[in-house]
Write a protein that holds these residues in place. Structure first.
Motif, PDB file in Angstrom:
ATOM      1  N   PRO A  75      30.888  13.368  24.611  1.00 18.65           N
ATOM      2  CA  PRO A  75      30.929  12.921  26.007  1.00 18.65           C
ATOM      3  C   PRO A  75      29.553  12.784  26.652  1.00 18.65           C
ATOM      4  O   PRO A  75      29.300  11.849  27.405  1.00 18.65           O
ATOM      5  N   ARG A  76      28.654  13.720  26.345  1.00 18.53           N
ATOM      6  CA  ARG A  76      27.309  13.627  26.936  1.00 18.53           C
ATOM      7  C   ARG A  76      26.534  12.466  26.361  1.00 18.53           C
ATOM      8  O   ARG A  76      25.731  11.833  27.050  1.00 18.53           O
ATOM      9  N   LYS A  77      26.791  12.157  25.095  1.00 21.44           N
ATOM     10  CA  LYS A  77      26.118  11.000  24.527  1.00 21.44           C
ATOM     11  C   LYS A  77      26.712   9.711  25.091  1.00 21.44           C
ATOM     12  O   LYS A  77      26.007   8.709  25.238  1.00 21.44           O
ATOM     13  N   GLU A  78      27.994   9.735  25.381  1.00 19.33           N
ATOM     14  CA  GLU A  78      28.634   8.569  25.994  1.00 19.33           C
ATOM     15  C   GLU A  78      27.927   8.208  27.293  1.00 19.33           C
ATOM     16  O   GLU A  78      27.724   7.028  27.608  1.00 19.33           O
ATOM     17  N   GLU A  79      27.519   9.231  28.034  1.00 20.96           N
ATOM     18  CA  GLU A  79      26.769   8.990  29.264  1.00 20.96           C
ATOM     19  C   GLU A  79      25.439   8.311  28.965  1.00 20.96           C
ATOM     20  O   GLU A  79      25.023   7.377  29.672  1.00 20.96           O
ATOM     21  N   MET A  80      24.760   8.773  27.903  1.00 20.72           N
ATOM     22  CA  MET A  80      23.498   8.141  27.498  1.00 20.72           C
ATOM     23  C   MET A  80      23.708   6.678  27.130  1.00 20.72           C
ATOM     24  O   MET A  80      22.949   5.795  27.548  1.00 20.72           O
ATOM     25  N   ARG A 104      25.859   4.613  28.050  1.00 19.26           N
ATOM     26  CA  ARG A 104      26.194   3.748  29.185  1.00 19.26           C
ATOM     27  C   ARG A 104      25.040   3.559  30.158  1.00 19.26           C
ATOM     28  O   ARG A 104      24.932   2.514  30.808  1.00 19.26           O
ATOM     29  N   HIS A 105      24.133   4.564  30.231  1.00 16.49           N
ATOM     30  CA  HIS A 105      23.121   4.516  31.279  1.00 16.49           C
ATOM     31  C   HIS A 105      21.686   4.384  30.760  1.00 16.49           C
ATOM     32  O   HIS A 105      20.772   4.188  31.580  1.00 16.49           O
ATOM     33  N   HIS A 106      21.487   4.513  29.472  1.00 14.45           N
ATOM     34  CA  HIS A 106      20.128   4.397  28.925  1.00 14.45           C
ATOM     35  C   HIS A 106      19.843   2.923  28.619  1.00 14.45           C
ATOM     36  O   HIS A 106      20.596   2.286  27.881  1.00 14.45           O
ATOM     37  N   PRO A 107      18.761   2.368  29.135  1.00 15.94           N
ATOM     38  CA  PRO A 107      18.505   0.924  28.989  1.00 15.94           C
ATOM     39  C   PRO A 107      18.170   0.461  27.568  1.00 15.94           C
ATOM     40  O   PRO A 107      18.156  -0.750  27.315  1.00 15.94           O
ATOM     41  N   MET A 108      17.895   1.389  26.646  1.00 21.55           N
ATOM     42  CA  MET A 108      17.539   0.966  25.290  1.00 21.55           C
ATOM     43  C   MET A 108      18.755   0.796  24.387  1.00 21.55           C
ATOM     44  O   MET A 108      18.630   0.294  23.263  1.00 21.55           O
ATOM     45  N   TYR A 109      19.945   1.224  24.852  1.00 22.84           N
ATOM     46  CA  TYR A 109      21.161   1.005  24.074  1.00 22.84           C
ATOM     47  C   TYR A 109      21.689  -0.411  24.323  1.00 22.84           C
ATOM     48  O   TYR A 109      21.435  -1.009  25.374  1.00 22.84           O
ATOM     49  N   GLY A 110      22.438  -0.917  23.343  1.00 15.43           N
ATOM     50  CA  GLY A 110      23.119  -2.192  23.517  1.00 15.43           C
ATOM     51  C   GLY A 110      22.240  -3.408  23.387  1.00 15.43           C
ATOM     52  O   GLY A 110      22.640  -4.513  23.766  1.00 15.43           O
ATOM     53  N   ARG A 111      21.040  -3.246  22.843  1.00 15.81           N
ATOM     54  CA  ARG A 111      20.138  -4.387  22.666  1.00 15.81           C
ATOM     55  C   ARG A 111      19.336  -4.202  21.392  1.00 15.81           C
ATOM     56  O   ARG A 111      19.294  -3.114  20.815  1.00 15.81           O
ATOM     57  N   THR A 112      18.718  -5.256  20.948  1.00 10.11           N
ATOM     58  CA  THR A 112      17.865  -5.215  19.768  1.00 10.11           C
ATOM     59  C   THR A 112      16.429  -4.982  20.199  1.00 10.11           C
ATOM     60  O   THR A 112      15.856  -5.789  20.946  1.00 10.11           O
ATOM     61  N   LEU A 113      15.867  -3.874  19.762  1.00 13.07           N
ATOM     62  CA  LEU A 113      14.489  -3.537  20.102  1.00 13.07           C
ATOM     63  C   LEU A 113      13.517  -4.323  19.236  1.00 13.07           C
ATOM     64  O   LEU A 113      13.791  -4.603  18.067  1.00 13.07           O
ATOM     65  N   THR A 114      12.370  -4.645  19.794  1.00 12.77           N
ATOM     66  CA  THR A 114      11.347  -5.390  19.065  1.00 12.77           C
ATOM     67  C   THR A 114       9.979  -4.771  19.351  1.00 12.77           C
ATOM     68  O   THR A 114       9.831  -3.925  20.252  1.00 12.77           O
ATOM     69  N   GLN A 115       8.980  -5.221  18.633  1.00 19.88           N
ATOM     70  CA  GLN A 115       7.623  -4.727  18.848  1.00 19.88           C
ATOM     71  C   GLN A 115       7.087  -5.110  20.216  1.00 19.88           C
ATOM     72  O   GLN A 115       6.202  -4.431  20.756  1.00 19.88           O
ATOM     73  N   GLU A 116       7.638  -6.179  20.789  1.00 19.51           N
ATOM     74  CA  GLU A 116       7.206  -6.610  22.121  1.00 19.51           C
ATOM     75  C   GLU A 116       7.594  -5.603  23.202  1.00 19.51           C
ATOM     76  O   GLU A 116       7.068  -5.636  24.318  1.00 19.51           O
ATOM     77  N   ASP A 117       8.535  -4.698  22.893  1.00 19.31           N
ATOM     78  CA  ASP A 117       8.954  -3.692  23.873  1.00 19.31           C
ATOM     79  C   ASP A 117       7.951  -2.550  24.015  1.00 19.31           C
ATOM     80  O   ASP A 117       8.021  -1.784  24.985  1.00 19.31           O
ATOM     81  N   TRP A 118       7.036  -2.422  23.062  1.00 17.86           N
ATOM     82  CA  TRP A 118       6.212  -1.227  23.028  1.00 17.86           C
ATOM     83  C   TRP A 118       5.310  -1.034  24.244  1.00 17.86           C
ATOM     84  O   TRP A 118       5.207   0.092  24.757  1.00 17.86           O
ATOM     85  N   PRO A 119       4.641  -2.045  24.773  1.00 18.13           N
ATOM     86  CA  PRO A 119       3.805  -1.795  25.955  1.00 18.13           C
ATOM     87  C   PRO A 119       4.574  -1.159  27.111  1.00 18.13           C
ATOM     88  O   PRO A 119       4.090  -0.216  27.747  1.00 18.13           O
ATOM     89  N   THR A 120       5.794  -1.636  27.361  1.00 17.17           N
ATOM     90  CA  THR A 120       6.602  -1.060  28.429  1.00 17.17           C
ATOM     91  C   THR A 120       7.016   0.367  28.089  1.00 17.17           C
ATOM     92  O   THR A 120       6.952   1.273  28.929  1.00 17.17           O
ATOM     93  N   ASP A 175      26.470   3.390  19.265  1.00 15.56           N
ATOM     94  CA  ASP A 175      25.997   4.735  19.616  1.00 15.56           C
ATOM     95  C   ASP A 175      24.609   5.040  19.086  1.00 15.56           C
ATOM     96  O   ASP A 175      24.214   6.199  19.011  1.00 15.56           O
ATOM     97  N   ALA A 176      23.841   4.019  18.718  1.00 14.37           N
ATOM     98  CA  ALA A 176      22.492   4.240  18.203  1.00 14.37           C
ATOM     99  C   ALA A 176      21.551   3.169  18.737  1.00 14.37           C
ATOM    100  O   ALA A 176      21.964   2.042  19.043  1.00 14.37           O
ATOM    101  N   LEU A 177      20.281   3.514  18.879  1.00 18.52           N
ATOM    102  CA  LEU A 177      19.264   2.512  19.171  1.00 18.52           C
ATOM    103  C   LEU A 177      19.082   1.646  17.929  1.00 18.52           C
ATOM    104  O   LEU A 177      19.260   2.120  16.799  1.00 18.52           O
TER     105      LEU A 177
END
Length: 510
Positions: free
Chosen positions: A23-28, A30-46, A98-100
């Motif tokens: 349940p606590r991870k479910e909160e992450m 839903r609310h963590h901006p790095m879930y649900g997307r494909t991360l790239t090297q361009e994200d690193w500066p931010t 459930d994973a980055l």
């Protein structure tokens, strides 16, 4: 037993389908901006900016576990949640809810993004984590609930800058240290990164990993981290024997130019410090050392005496370096360098007598029993050390272990090994009056003859290859290798018919 060496495709697929989360991870999620997307090297500066912002937060008491890899982590994750910690996982092959997800990321690169994910969550929590526990998803512990509890208690009790568990692959070495000093903790030089806990205040000096050279060797960033930890926090980089972690799966990391690149890092770190502290940044090496009269591998070497963190001690303040000139390892490295000109032809143990070189090689093979090069070197030295003709069968079996491992991993026949690699193998036969043609045909005949032996003979020969260096091994003398590992090696010799089907074995460039 094969499944304990390599994660099967089925296990990875099953992990990819996991969609039930705490349940606590479910909160992450839903609310963590790095879930649900494909991360790239361009994200690193931010993300890097997020790390800097989070460092200004007040230190909290929670810990976070940052796990990288494809394996199913439900057991270790659930146990960590139950202790009140948070967990992030990053995958690089399969996209999961459930994973980055950072496709094709390198090892340290993925860990940096996990570190950034923790920073983003810290900004939402309003406080920093006390410890960041970085680990590989395939790490195994007999009981995660007990293991995490013991490791957490160790971290809270000692408050190390860097906290380490015991790595099972190095159990024999660490056990010898423990027998000598009866201590439950110790500081070690050049440690593995399967599981590493970093105090939040110390992370300013150690994290994120510097990955600019990892394209050529993924161990360089780890070498920089370990070198800094050992030099800046020599008494506060502490290993506990209370948790033993197994690392059964080995990926084929890029390792070209490793020693050269790691040496460049060492020289760079030395250049930033006064010359009297240069010895604290030891040079990388593939050869063993004689420390306090005993042969030691260049991993998990004894370092300073461990200390608990003092109540007002702040790891974020620039540590005062201590001289390392009196450390046994530093003195052993200096002695080894002097002896190089008179060294024997043992690449893993420069300047060593054959008995010392043999003992070191045994330790190497026990530590990494499924790497064919160790067994090949072992067959070579066993033939030269044979006290009588009958002992040569042990050398033959060691050669066939190497040959079959090579076939399983690479699809290369043992008979294709360069015969010049086995000069002592041939000399050992000649000293007993056996003249063998130094050819691939001879190597194939030896393999065929060994495979006609009974399993019990092969089993005993494998154990004998890793028994103490004596002309006569006492009855009942325990081998350095476990019964289970011997059985696995015999099964590999007998049943691995199709290369790559059952095993993914780590190549060795030592």
């Amino acid at each position: 037993m094969v499944g304990r060496i390599v994660a099967t495709a089925g296990a990875v697929a099953a992990a990819a389908m996991v969609d039930v989360v705490h349940p606590r991870k479910e909160e992450m999620v839903r609310h963590h901006p790095m879930y649900g997307r494909t991360l790239t090297q361009e994200d690193w500066p931010t993300l890097s900016d997020m790390i800097l912002r989070a460092r200004k937060l007040q230190l909290g008491e929670r810990m976070v576990c940052l796990i990288e890899g494809e394996e199913d982590i439900r057991a270790k994750e659930s146990a960590f949640w139950d202790l009140g910690g948070d967990v992030f996982q990053l995958t690089f092959r399969t996209k999961r809810r459930d994973a980055l997800y950072f496709p094709k990321s390198l090892l340290a690169e993925g860990r940096n993004y996990l570190f950034a994910a923790a920073a983003v969550w810290e900004l939402q929590l309003g406080q920093r984590y006390l410890y960041y526990i970085l680990m590989d998803a395939d790490a195994e512990v007999d009981d995660w609930s007990i293991g995490w509890r013991d490791f957490r208690n160790f971290l809270l009790d000692w408050q190390p800058a860097v906290g380490l568990p015991e790595l099972f692959d190095y159990h024999q070495i660490l056990y010898e240290y423990q027998v000598t000093d009866e201590s439950e903790v110790r500081t070690v030089l050049n440690f593995d990164h399967t599981v590493v806990a970093v105090h939040s205040d110390a992370s300013i000096w150690l994290l994120p990993y510097v990955t600019n050279l990892d394209e050529f060797c993924q161990w360089v960033s780890q070498w920089r981290f370990s070198s800094l930890a050992n030099a800046l926090f020599p008494q506060h980089t502490v290993l506990t024997h209370r948790l033993s972690v197994k690392n059964p799966h080995h990926a084929s990391y890029s390792k070209s130019r490793c020693l050269d690149l790691m040496l460049n890092v060492t020289e760079e770190l030395r250049a930033a410090e006064p010359v009297e502290f240069h010895s604290c940044f030891v040079e990388p090496s593939n050869q063993a050392l004689i420390v306090d009269g005993l042969p030691r591998l260049t991993a998990y070497l004894p370092w300073f005496s461990p200390l608990k963190r003092r109540p007002k001690q702040n790891y974020s303040h620039r540590p005062r370096l201590q001289s390392c000139d009196n450390q046994q390892v530093v003195q052993a490295l200096a002695q080894s360098s002097k002896e190089d000109d008179d060294s024997h032809s043992y690449s893993w143990c420069r300047g060593c007598h054959i008995s010392v070189a043999f003992a070191v090689l045994q330790t190497i093979v026990v530590t990494r029993p499924f790497v064919f090069t160790g067994w090949l070197k072992l067959s070579n030295i066993l033939a030269l050390a044979a006290a009588q003709r009958e002992d040569l069968v042990v050398s033959h079996v060691a050669f066939v272990v190497a040959s079959r491992l090579l076939w399983c991993a690479e699809g290369i026949r043992g008979a294709e090994i360069n015969v010049e690699e086995l000069m002592q193998f041939w000399e050992g036969h000649e000293q007993h009056g056996i003249l063998l043609a130094r050819s691939s045909d001879t190597l194939q005949e030896i393999e065929d003859s060994v495979l006609r032996l009974g399993n019990r003979v092969i089993y005993n020969a494998v154990r004998a290859a890793l028994s103490p260096f004596e002309e006569r091994v006492p009855a009942g003398q325990a081998s350095m290798i476990s019964d289970e590992t011997v059985e696995m090696l015999v099964n590999i010799m007998r049943h691995c018919e199709e290369p790559g089907k059952y095993f993914v074995l780590l190549k060795d460039d030592a």
